[in-house]
Design an enzyme around this catalytic site. Structure first.
Site, PDB file in Angstrom:
ATOM      1  N   SER A 264      21.939  15.183  -2.347  1.00 28.37           N
ATOM      2  CA  SER A 264      21.138  16.400  -2.477  1.00 28.37           C
ATOM      3  C   SER A 264      20.889  16.957  -1.086  1.00 28.37           C
ATOM      4  CB  SER A 264      19.805  16.055  -3.141  1.00 28.37           C
ATOM      5  OG  SER A 264      18.874  17.085  -2.896  1.00 28.37           O
TER       6      SER A 264
ATOM      7  N   CYS B 117       9.523   2.795  -2.062  1.00 26.90           N
ATOM      8  CA  CYS B 117       8.684   2.951  -0.860  1.00 26.90           C
ATOM      9  C   CYS B 117       7.543   1.945  -0.822  1.00 26.90           C
ATOM     10  CB  CYS B 117       8.104   4.348  -0.805  1.00 26.90           C
ATOM     11  SG  CYS B 117       9.365   5.609  -0.863  1.00 26.90           S
TER      12      CYS B 117
ATOM     13  N   GLU C  85      15.047  19.888  -5.947  1.00 30.25           N
ATOM     14  CA  GLU C  85      16.152  18.994  -6.257  1.00 30.25           C
ATOM     15  C   GLU C  85      16.591  19.158  -7.707  1.00 30.25           C
ATOM     16  OE1 GLU C  85      16.204  15.293  -3.854  1.00 30.25           O
ATOM     17  OE2 GLU C  85      16.219  14.290  -5.790  1.00 30.25           O
TER      18      GLU C  85
ATOM     19  N   CYS D 178      15.530  11.232  -0.558  1.00 29.62           N
ATOM     20  CA  CYS D 178      14.165  11.050  -0.042  1.00 29.62           C
ATOM     21  C   CYS D 178      14.040   9.891   0.921  1.00 29.62           C
ATOM     22  CB  CYS D 178      13.187  10.763  -1.180  1.00 29.62           C
ATOM     23  SG  CYS D 178      13.329  11.897  -2.519  1.00 29.62           S
TER      24      CYS D 178
ATOM     25  N   GLU E 272      18.603  22.140  -7.907  1.00 26.61           N
ATOM     26  CA  GLU E 272      19.914  21.864  -7.318  1.00 26.61           C
ATOM     27  C   GLU E 272      20.801  21.118  -8.316  1.00 26.61           C
ATOM     28  OE1 GLU E 272      19.772  19.492  -3.758  1.00 26.61           O
ATOM     29  OE2 GLU E 272      21.961  19.511  -3.529  1.00 26.61           O
TER      30      GLU E 272
ATOM     31  N   GLU F 116      18.162  17.378  13.233  1.00 29.24           N
ATOM     32  CA  GLU F 116      18.189  18.345  12.121  1.00 29.24           C
ATOM     33  C   GLU F 116      16.788  18.835  11.765  1.00 29.24           C
ATOM     34  OE1 GLU F 116      19.463  15.237  11.923  1.00 29.24           O
ATOM     35  OE2 GLU F 116      21.465  15.217  11.016  1.00 29.24           O
TER      36      GLU F 116
ATOM     37  N   GLU G  71      13.771   9.414  11.111  1.00 27.86           N
ATOM     38  CA  GLU G  71      14.037  10.696  10.446  1.00 27.86           C
ATOM     39  C   GLU G  71      13.304  11.839  11.149  1.00 27.86           C
ATOM     40  OE1 GLU G  71      12.166  11.365   6.607  1.00 27.86           O
ATOM     41  OE2 GLU G  71      14.016  12.224   5.827  1.00 27.86           O
TER      42      GLU G  71
ATOM     43  N   LYS H 289      11.346   6.410   8.580  1.00 28.34           N
ATOM     44  CA  LYS H 289      10.742   7.743   8.660  1.00 28.34           C
ATOM     45  C   LYS H 289      10.529   8.157  10.114  1.00 28.34           C
ATOM     46  CE  LYS H 289      10.139   9.075   4.359  1.00 28.34           C
ATOM     47  NZ  LYS H 289      10.928  10.213   3.879  1.00 28.34           N
TER      48      LYS H 289
END
Lengths: 385, 597
Positions: B331, B527, B285, B311, B288, B378, B373, B370
């Site tokens: 990102s 988190c 990142e 994240c 990037e 993807e 996710e 999560k």
């Protein structure tokens, strides 16, 4: 005891408003305080005090809201005022605006009264054209305008903070108090909310003074009041009576005989039996809502009670535990009784305890009064159980 | 919530003279003086609601009981929290709630951690005088990571308020009126059909078992018990700072070693640390970001700045629904969990000579989003489902308890190599501002060859619990490659909770954002306050978890992601270079617009 102040012809606009504007705003607040006028929606909060709080509250804007959400079972007196005394309502709201420092009025109209909306709007338009509403009223550098909003049919929106929530586009549910609407009301601004009839009393007080207003009524219940009288009687209708009138006198007036029970102040009010007919209807006696329902001796009061309880169960907003669950539990029990089931003493004791808890812990007036008919009817008409 | 000012006044509760601050509620004063008043709809994180009415108390001179949670104290107020009518009312209200609370305590995930159960026990509810429904009235909704059993719901609306006030997502709302009231979604949609981001904050606020996470423990046990499977587990940084709470240890206790040992004892074949891919994320990142800045400043090409971190999967869901026009600012890095998943079935499988098909990849996350996710289409760049199962902190605790292990008595163990090796920069990913701090530590050094000019590497301006925090770093004397950054003031901002993210996003949308890099975490505190963390949650609890995380960082020898030897090795052996071809294939992704209602 029958009067015609509220239902009398109107005071002339120019004269009335000129007279009102000749006072300082705070002097009007004091005048209303002196008159002893109390809210005509049912709770009876002193109107002058409410205006005083709003006048003294700080806010970039203030609102004057007319609660025209006449939803109490058995009441139809505001309908008459809205139709026949629109001018007094407009005048009363304008004067309230002047007194508390507000330029915005809103009439929150019961959904079922939508049919009169056009006429009402024509009326406010007309008054605007004539310079009695809008900018710079009578050249006195005071702006006041009135807009209309429709309720969507919920009884609880007659509760002032639920009404405000509804106006703001939210679920119609009572707010926590404090803050009171006078401090933080519609959109967070200081707000006066009064019933239609309360506003309609204002022109008379301005024209005739506080003393004249207090000539009728009792010490703590000044003036006259409209009652919607219905049920088992010869002449149901809307009557303007002195506060403090006795139940029996009222029954005689409307030709009620063989009377078993009188429901005073709507579904959450009191249920008077014959032994109580000599009591007055006023804040010192039976609190005066707008509704008087008469039941004669052919009526079974458990049926009546079932009707009331089903109403409350349906109309509870559902936010607070005692009202949401309590109305449900009481209604379930009343339906069983109405079907002929005999509840044992233990069960009745639990239900009465529930009724008490609803009264002392519910968040708003709906839940606090929803168990009243259960308690009154059980106490006064036990033979029907 | 009203703000208390320092004007003091005297009140009396249960005969005891007490000092109170102007603006405090009866409940505030009672709590401070250890006088217990029961509450259900009240929550430290939320606006006052005053709807359960269980906190009703007697106030002298008042005909009706007053709810302690929202009644401000006034001078000389006399309160009784234990009068006969208070006790009667409290009991009645609890009975009314219990009579509508349908479900077996013994089979409930919240058994022994249920506020309704606790109050029923505390106030001696021996019988419920009202008939309970004999059958379930609501179907259990379980087609998303958040499972809803409305039969257990007591309508306290804490879930509604957290969704509305803290997240401003407003996916859930009271539906119906009076006795028909239930908590649901617009048009009776299920959560997966709405703008719900699956952050799980509603679960953390639920006093009962009406809202829980979708359970994965059975699947994980099955995998562990299958001898043909090689089960790898990764644990997110926030787990170690909160897991002990599930074992009745006060918040703030770090149990990194005990957790690792427990995972090994549960039968996981390999125990890795998501901190490893947190470090990797920083490399990817950070590169990037610098590439974007170069494109913007040197090449003058059209590139989206500020860049946002990626994240937090709740945040990803949110931007897809609400700010799809800003997706190019996001990102392209996958989250550490997903980077890990992709590497386990490629790099690790190759290194160990394992058939990726035989690997079961499990993650332990402080997060319910999560789970969503991991199921995203993807996330199969390894050629397999990159992460097979996601456990929340609570689920891991349940597994440890089921195995009969006493976490606090277990001897510490170490993570396995190589993907168990990490730095303090990876650990602080667990707290809001942590990704930003880790990124600055590395990016600054990458560009200038010097350490960040903050004492002890602690970048304090991005720490803490303020909703939005901003900082800037001025680059001086960079290495020749980065000379275009000489004198540049790089501005960064950090937001936690989606309501705060919204503020920053609106600025970006209006073209008024002064920032180059923005970190967003969907949950309060980051988190460590995630929707999969131990219940209860509160500002104090989250502060203690944060302390634990920063202490762990402080204790580690390596505190900069680019110094992680295992990450360096990964680039040498497998990935090649940051943002290189292989990285793009496995570690980066793109997200897509979703409907905003």
């Amino acid at each position: 005891m029958q009067r015609s102040r509220l239902l009398s012809p109107i005071c002339e606009y120019t004269e009335l408003l000129n007279r009102a504007f000749s006072y300082q705003p705070q002097a009007i607040v004091e005048l209303i305080k002196d008159s002893g006028l109390r809210g005509r929606g049912g709770a009876g909060f002193p109107t002058g005090l409410k205006w005083d709080f709003t006048a003294k509250a700080e806010g970039k804007k203030k609102y004057v809201i007319c609660n025209a959400d006449e939803g109490e079972p058995g009441t139809f007196k505001d309908r008459v005022l809205l139709l026949e005394s629109t001018d007094k309502l407009i005048q009363g709201m304008t004067i309230a605006g002047y007194a508390v420092g507000s330029n915005y009025g809103i009439i929150y109209l019961r959904a079922e009264y939508k049919w009169m909306l056009n006429d009402l709007m024509n009326k406010t338009d007309e008054m605007k054209n004539r310079g009695y509403l809008g900018k710079n009223i009578l050249g006195k550098d005071f702006d006041f305008d009135i807009e209309f909003r429709l309720n969507a049919g919920a009884y609880v929106c007659g509760e002032e903070t639920a009404l405000i929530e509804s106006l703001e586009g939210k679920r119609g549910e009572a707010r926590n108090k404090p803050p009171y609407p006078a401090q933080e009301g519609y959109l967070g601004y200081p707000t006066v909310i009064n019933n239609v009839e309360t506003f309609c009393n204002v022109p008379y007080i301005i024209c005739h003074g506080a003393e004249e207003f207090k000539k009728f009524g009792t010490d703590k219940s000044c003036g006259t009041k409209l009652f919607s009288i219905s049920g088992d009687c010869e002449a149901p209708g809307v009557y303007e009576l002195d506060l403090g009138s006795k139940v029996q006198d009222m029954l005689d007036l409307v030709g009620s005989r063989n009377t078993k029970a009188v429901q005073i102040g709507g579904a959450g009010g009191a249920t008077a039996s014959e032994k109580d007919f000599d009591k007055p209807i006023c804040y010192e006696g039976y609190p005066p809502g707008g509704s008087i329902m008469i039941f004669n001796k052919s009526r079974n009061m458990v049926h009546v009670l079932r009707n009331f309880m089903e109403f409350f169960e349906e109309e509870s907003c559902g936010q607070c535990t005692p009202c949401r669950e309590g109305t449900k539990r009481l209604t379930d029990a009343v339906i069983r009784i109405d079907r002929g089931e005999k509840l044992n003493d233990e069960e009745m004791k639990t239900l009465l305890e529930l009724a008490e808890v609803m009264k002392i812990t519910s968040k708003c007036g709906l839940g606090q009064t929803a168990a009243n008919p259960f308690v009154y009817i059980y106490e006064n008409f036990r033979e029907d159980f | 919530m009203q703000t208390a000012t320092e004007t003091m006044l005297n009140i009396k509760i249960n005969g005891k003279e007490l000092q109170a601050k102007q603006g405090e509620t009866i409940l505030d004063v009672a709590k401070r003086n250890n006088i217990h008043i029961p509450t259900l709809c009240y929550h430290d994180d939320l606006c006052l609601s005053g709807i359960c009415r269980v906190c009703a108390v007697d106030v002298e001179g008042q005909r009706l009981l007053q709810t302690a949670c929202n009644t401000p104290v006034i001078p000389e107020m006399v309160v009784n929290t234990n009068s006969q009518r208070v006790r009667k009312a409290r009991k009645m209200i609890l009975e009314l709630l219990l009579s509508e609370h349908v479900g077996e305590c013994t089979t409930c995930k919240r058994n022994l951690n249920c506020e309704l159960q606790e109050l029923a026990s505390l106030y001696g509810i021996e019988e419920v005088r009202f008939k309970k429904p004999e059958e379930k009235r609501f179907p259990i909704e379980e087609n998303s990571p958040i499972v809803r059993d409305n039969d257990k719901c007591i309508l306290c609306r804490r879930c509604v308020r957290v969704c509305e006030e803290i997240q401003e997502v407003e996916a859930i709302t009271p539906v119906g009126r009076g006795k028909e009231t239930s908590i649901g979604c617009l048009y009776d949609l299920t959560l997966d059909e709405t703008v719900c981001v699956f952050c799980g904050q509603c679960i953390n606020r639920c006093p009962t078992g009406a809202l829980t996470e979708k359970d994965a423990t059975k699947d994980v046990w099955r995998a562990i018990e299958d001898p043909a499977k090689h089960v790898v587990v990764q644990t997110a940084p926030a787990i170690r700072a909160a897991l002990a709470e599930e074992f009745d240890v006060p918040p703030g206790e770090r149990v990194t070693g005990k957790m690792t040992a427990a995972l090994k004892m549960l039968g996981f074949d390999t125990v890795f640390d998501t901190d490893f891919t947190a470090d990797l994320t920083i490399i990817e990142e950070g590169t990037e970001l610098l590439t974007r800045l170069k494109k913007a400043l040197v090449d003058k090409s059209d590139v989206s700045i500020p860049m946002f971190t990626s994240c937090s999967p709740g945040w990803i869901n949110y931007i897809e629904h609400h700010y799809p026009d800003l997706l190019s600012n996001l990102s392209t890095c996958k989250s550490p969990q997903q980077m890990f998943g992709a590497l386990i079935k490629t790099y690790y499988a190759q290194k160990k000579g394992l058939d990726p098909d035989s690997i079961v990849s499990v993650s332990v996350m402080p997060c319910t989003a999560k789970k969503y996710e991991a199921d995203r289409p993807e996330m199969t760049d390894s050629g397999y489902k990159d992460v097979d199962y996601v456990l929340t902190t609570r689920e891991l605790a349940r597994m440890i308890k089921q195995a009969g292990l006493d976490l606090m008595e277990i001897e510490d163990a170490e993570f396995d190599a190589p993907m168990g090796i990490s730095t303090g920069a990876g650990v602080i990913f667990g707290a809001t501002g942590g990704v930003m701090e880790a990124a600055i530590r590395t990016a600054y050094e990458l560009v200038t060859g010097r350490e960040v000019p903050f004492e002890n590497l602690d970048i304090k301006p991005v720490r803490g619990m303020d909703g939005i925090r901003a900082a800037s770093v001025t680059i001086t004397d960079p290495s020749p490659e980065w000379s275009f950054l000489d004198g540049a003031e790089v501005k960064v901002a950090v937001a936690h909770t989606l309501s705060n993210a919204r503020k920053l996003m609106d600025e970006v949308r209006e073209g008024k954002s002064p920032y180059h890099f923005i970190e967003v975490m969907a949950c309060p505190g980051g988190c460590l306050g995630g929707g999969g963390q131990p219940i209860p949650t509160a500002p104090d609890i989250r502060k203690k978890r944060a302390q634990a995380i920063y202490t762990e960082d402080d204790c580690l020898a390596l505190r900069k992601s680019h110094e992680n030897p295992a990450v360096k090795q990964l680039y040498e052996e497998f990935l090649g270079e940051p943002n290189g071809h292989k990285s793009h294939e496995l570690l980066h992704t793109h997200y897509t617009e979703k409907s905003n209602w």
